[in-house]
Design a protein around this motif. Structure first.
Motif, PDB file in Angstrom:
ATOM      1  N   GLN A 278       2.944  25.546   9.840  1.00 54.47           N
ATOM      2  CA  GLN A 278       1.767  26.857  10.164  1.00 54.47           C
ATOM      3  C   GLN A 278       2.464  27.676   9.873  1.00 54.47           C
ATOM      4  N   THR A 279       2.618  29.156   9.488  1.00 54.05           N
ATOM      5  CA  THR A 279       2.636  30.772   9.245  1.00 54.05           C
ATOM      6  C   THR A 279       2.865  31.225  10.848  1.00 54.05           C
ATOM      7  N   ASN A 280       4.523  31.651  10.833  1.00 51.93           N
ATOM      8  CA  ASN A 280       4.773  32.272  11.822  1.00 51.93           C
ATOM      9  C   ASN A 280       3.162  33.585  11.937  1.00 51.93           C
ATOM     10  N   GLY A 281       4.097  34.656  13.382  1.00 55.46           N
ATOM     11  CA  GLY A 281       3.115  36.016  12.979  1.00 55.46           C
ATOM     12  C   GLY A 281       2.893  36.877  11.687  1.00 55.46           C
ATOM     13  N   ARG A 282       4.583  36.319  11.021  1.00 56.01           N
ATOM     14  CA  ARG A 282       4.942  37.155   9.543  1.00 56.01           C
ATOM     15  C   ARG A 282       4.469  37.147   8.549  1.00 56.01           C
ATOM     16  N   GLY A 283       3.406  35.324   8.893  1.00 54.22           N
ATOM     17  CA  GLY A 283       3.244  34.872   7.584  1.00 54.22           C
ATOM     18  C   GLY A 283       4.238  33.987   6.775  1.00 54.22           C
ATOM     19  N   GLN A 284       5.681  34.071   7.565  1.00 60.30           N
ATOM     20  CA  GLN A 284       6.324  32.784   7.108  1.00 60.30           C
ATOM     21  C   GLN A 284       6.307  31.693   7.943  1.00 60.30           C
ATOM     22  N   PHE A 285       6.896  30.871   6.315  1.00 65.29           N
ATOM     23  CA  PHE A 285       6.795  28.852   6.511  1.00 65.29           C
ATOM     24  C   PHE A 285       8.198  28.708   5.821  1.00 65.29           C
ATOM     25  N   ALA A 286       8.712  27.494   6.643  1.00 62.61           N
ATOM     26  CA  ALA A 286       9.560  27.180   5.660  1.00 62.61           C
ATOM     27  C   ALA A 286       9.461  24.993   5.683  1.00 62.61           C
ATOM     28  N   TYR A 287      10.579  24.719   5.268  1.00 63.05           N
ATOM     29  CA  TYR A 287      10.486  23.090   4.784  1.00 63.05           C
ATOM     30  C   TYR A 287      11.208  23.505   4.882  1.00 63.05           C
ATOM     31  N   GLN A 288      12.185  22.124   4.954  1.00 64.46           N
ATOM     32  CA  GLN A 288      13.509  21.242   5.246  1.00 64.46           C
ATOM     33  C   GLN A 288      14.004  19.818   5.189  1.00 64.46           C
ATOM     34  N   GLY A 289      14.495  20.111   4.333  1.00 69.08           N
ATOM     35  CA  GLY A 289      14.289  18.418   3.736  1.00 69.08           C
ATOM     36  C   GLY A 289      14.524  18.284   1.993  1.00 69.08           C
ATOM     37  N   VAL A 290      13.261  19.791   1.477  1.00 68.21           N
ATOM     38  CA  VAL A 290      13.209  19.514   0.185  1.00 68.21           C
ATOM     39  C   VAL A 290      14.627  19.280  -1.226  1.00 68.21           C
TER      40      VAL A 290
ATOM     41  N   ALA B  92      -1.775  30.329   9.854  1.00 67.61           N
ATOM     42  CA  ALA B  92      -2.232  29.811   8.792  1.00 67.61           C
ATOM     43  C   ALA B  92      -1.181  28.086   8.312  1.00 67.61           C
ATOM     44  N   PRO B  93      -2.068  26.829   7.945  1.00 70.20           N
ATOM     45  CA  PRO B  93      -1.310  25.891   7.397  1.00 70.20           C
ATOM     46  C   PRO B  93      -1.359  26.294   6.330  1.00 70.20           C
ATOM     47  N   ILE B  94      -0.190  25.366   5.909  1.00 67.92           N
ATOM     48  CA  ILE B  94       0.284  25.159   4.125  1.00 67.92           C
ATOM     49  C   ILE B  94       1.255  24.334   3.990  1.00 67.92           C
ATOM     50  N   TRP B  95       0.573  23.194   3.257  1.00 63.00           N
ATOM     51  CA  TRP B  95       1.131  22.318   3.012  1.00 63.00           C
ATOM     52  C   TRP B  95       1.580  22.062   1.645  1.00 63.00           C
ATOM     53  N   LEU B  96       2.664  21.319   1.845  1.00 64.79           N
ATOM     54  CA  LEU B  96       3.714  20.672   0.474  1.00 64.79           C
ATOM     55  C   LEU B  96       3.370  19.769   0.144  1.00 64.79           C
ATOM     56  N   HIS B  97       2.894  18.933  -1.477  1.00 63.38           N
ATOM     57  CA  HIS B  97       2.813  18.419  -1.667  1.00 63.38           C
ATOM     58  C   HIS B  97       4.231  17.714  -2.779  1.00 63.38           C
ATOM     59  N   THR B  98       5.099  16.708  -2.582  1.00 64.70           N
ATOM     60  CA  THR B  98       5.527  15.989  -3.051  1.00 64.70           C
ATOM     61  C   THR B  98       5.256  15.030  -3.831  1.00 64.70           C
ATOM     62  N   PRO B  99       5.944  14.216  -5.111  1.00 65.97           N
ATOM     63  CA  PRO B  99       6.163  13.234  -5.774  1.00 65.97           C
ATOM     64  C   PRO B  99       6.795  11.679  -4.602  1.00 65.97           C
TER      65      PRO B  99
ATOM     66  N   LEU C 263      16.380  24.927   2.847  1.00 64.05           N
ATOM     67  CA  LEU C 263      15.120  25.370   3.700  1.00 64.05           C
ATOM     68  C   LEU C 263      14.156  26.049   1.952  1.00 64.05           C
ATOM     69  N   LEU C 264      13.689  25.705   1.958  1.00 61.67           N
ATOM     70  CA  LEU C 264      12.207  26.222   1.199  1.00 61.67           C
ATOM     71  C   LEU C 264      11.522  27.530   1.498  1.00 61.67           C
ATOM     72  N   VAL C 265      11.974  28.366   1.539  1.00 63.30           N
ATOM     73  CA  VAL C 265      11.140  29.542   2.517  1.00 63.30           C
ATOM     74  C   VAL C 265       9.982  30.184   1.538  1.00 63.30           C
ATOM     75  N   GLY C 266       8.869  30.822   2.122  1.00 56.08           N
ATOM     76  CA  GLY C 266       7.361  31.262   2.055  1.00 56.08           C
ATOM     77  C   GLY C 266       7.102  32.283   3.002  1.00 56.08           C
ATOM     78  N   GLN C 267       6.454  32.996   2.185  1.00 54.35           N
ATOM     79  CA  GLN C 267       5.440  33.721   2.970  1.00 54.35           C
ATOM     80  C   GLN C 267       4.162  34.224   2.961  1.00 54.35           C
ATOM     81  N   MET C 268       3.141  34.045   3.060  1.00 58.41           N
ATOM     82  CA  MET C 268       1.588  34.115   3.229  1.00 58.41           C
ATOM     83  C   MET C 268       1.051  34.939   3.294  1.00 58.41           C
ATOM     84  N   VAL C 269       0.449  35.927   2.685  1.00 58.93           N
ATOM     85  CA  VAL C 269      -0.174  37.079   2.700  1.00 58.93           C
ATOM     86  C   VAL C 269      -1.801  37.211   1.956  1.00 58.93           C
ATOM     87  N   ASP C 270      -2.040  38.426   1.894  1.00 58.70           N
ATOM     88  CA  ASP C 270      -3.713  38.748   1.989  1.00 58.70           C
ATOM     89  C   ASP C 270      -3.473  39.269   0.461  1.00 58.70           C
TER      90      ASP C 270
END
Length: 195
Positions: free
Chosen positions: A94-106, A79-86, A63-70
């Protein structure tokens, strides 16, 4: 005239093939995007020299994990988070209530993560090949600084430039254009010299 029509048909055929995009094998681990939601159009708006870069290691589950904060460090939920790959089309999470997001298969490599106007270049590493000082997750900080007094090109010029950049970012489209630029004059010359 006949070779011009033939060359034009070949060019149109090449463009149709070049504009096709393969499906992206990356999926968000949060809920999938709604059918009505669209990816951000165009390339990220920040100049490449100003995009922040980060080395991030994938979790053991891939998983590629991350967090969105102000700016104050408060998590930003929903909040929507977009992943652009080649590899293809942008993928949304979409971030959850703690601002965390994750992508699988990266896969390890380079990708761009975009949240609104915030863009971050991520060098993604597999667990076994990561350098010693690598982050375990990606931190996205919402920067809502407003810059006033800038006048840019009009909307039509921006739209045309954006479409042109996206078109030539595709290596197949670039190769087709170069091939057409060489083949069409050769075909016209050969048809003129034969009559």
């Amino acid at each position: 005239m006949r070779s011009f029509v033939l060359g034009r048909r070949v060019l149109v055929g090449l463009l149709v093939v070049a504009l096709g995009n393969p499906a992206l094998a990356v999926t968000p681990t949060s809920q999938p995007p709604a059918a009505s939601e669209q990816a951000p159009t165009g390339q990220p708006t920040q100049p490449l020299g100003k995009i922040a870069a980060a080395d991030v290691v994938l979790t053991t589950d891939g998983l590629l994990v991350g967090q969105m904060v102000d700016r104050s460090g408060k998590p930003i939920g929903d909040a929507p988070i977009w992943l652009h790959t080649p590899a293809g089309e942008p993928v949304k999470a979409q971030t959850n209530g703690r601002g965390q997001f994750a992508y699988q298969g990266v896969r390890d490599g380079v990708c761009i993560v975009q949240a609104g106007e915030q863009v971050k270049l991520a060098r993604v590493w597999a667990k076994h090949s990561a350098p010693p000082r690598v982050q375990s997750g990606l931190l996205m900080v919402a920067d809502r600084e407003v810059v006033r007094g800038q006048i840019g090109p009009n909307a039509t010029a921006n739209a045309i430039a954006g479409r042109t950049k996206r078109f030539f970012a595709n290596p197949i489209a670039l190769a087709a254009t170069i091939g057409a630029a060489v083949a069409i004059p050769v075909a016209i010359h050969n048809s003129d010299s034969g009559s």
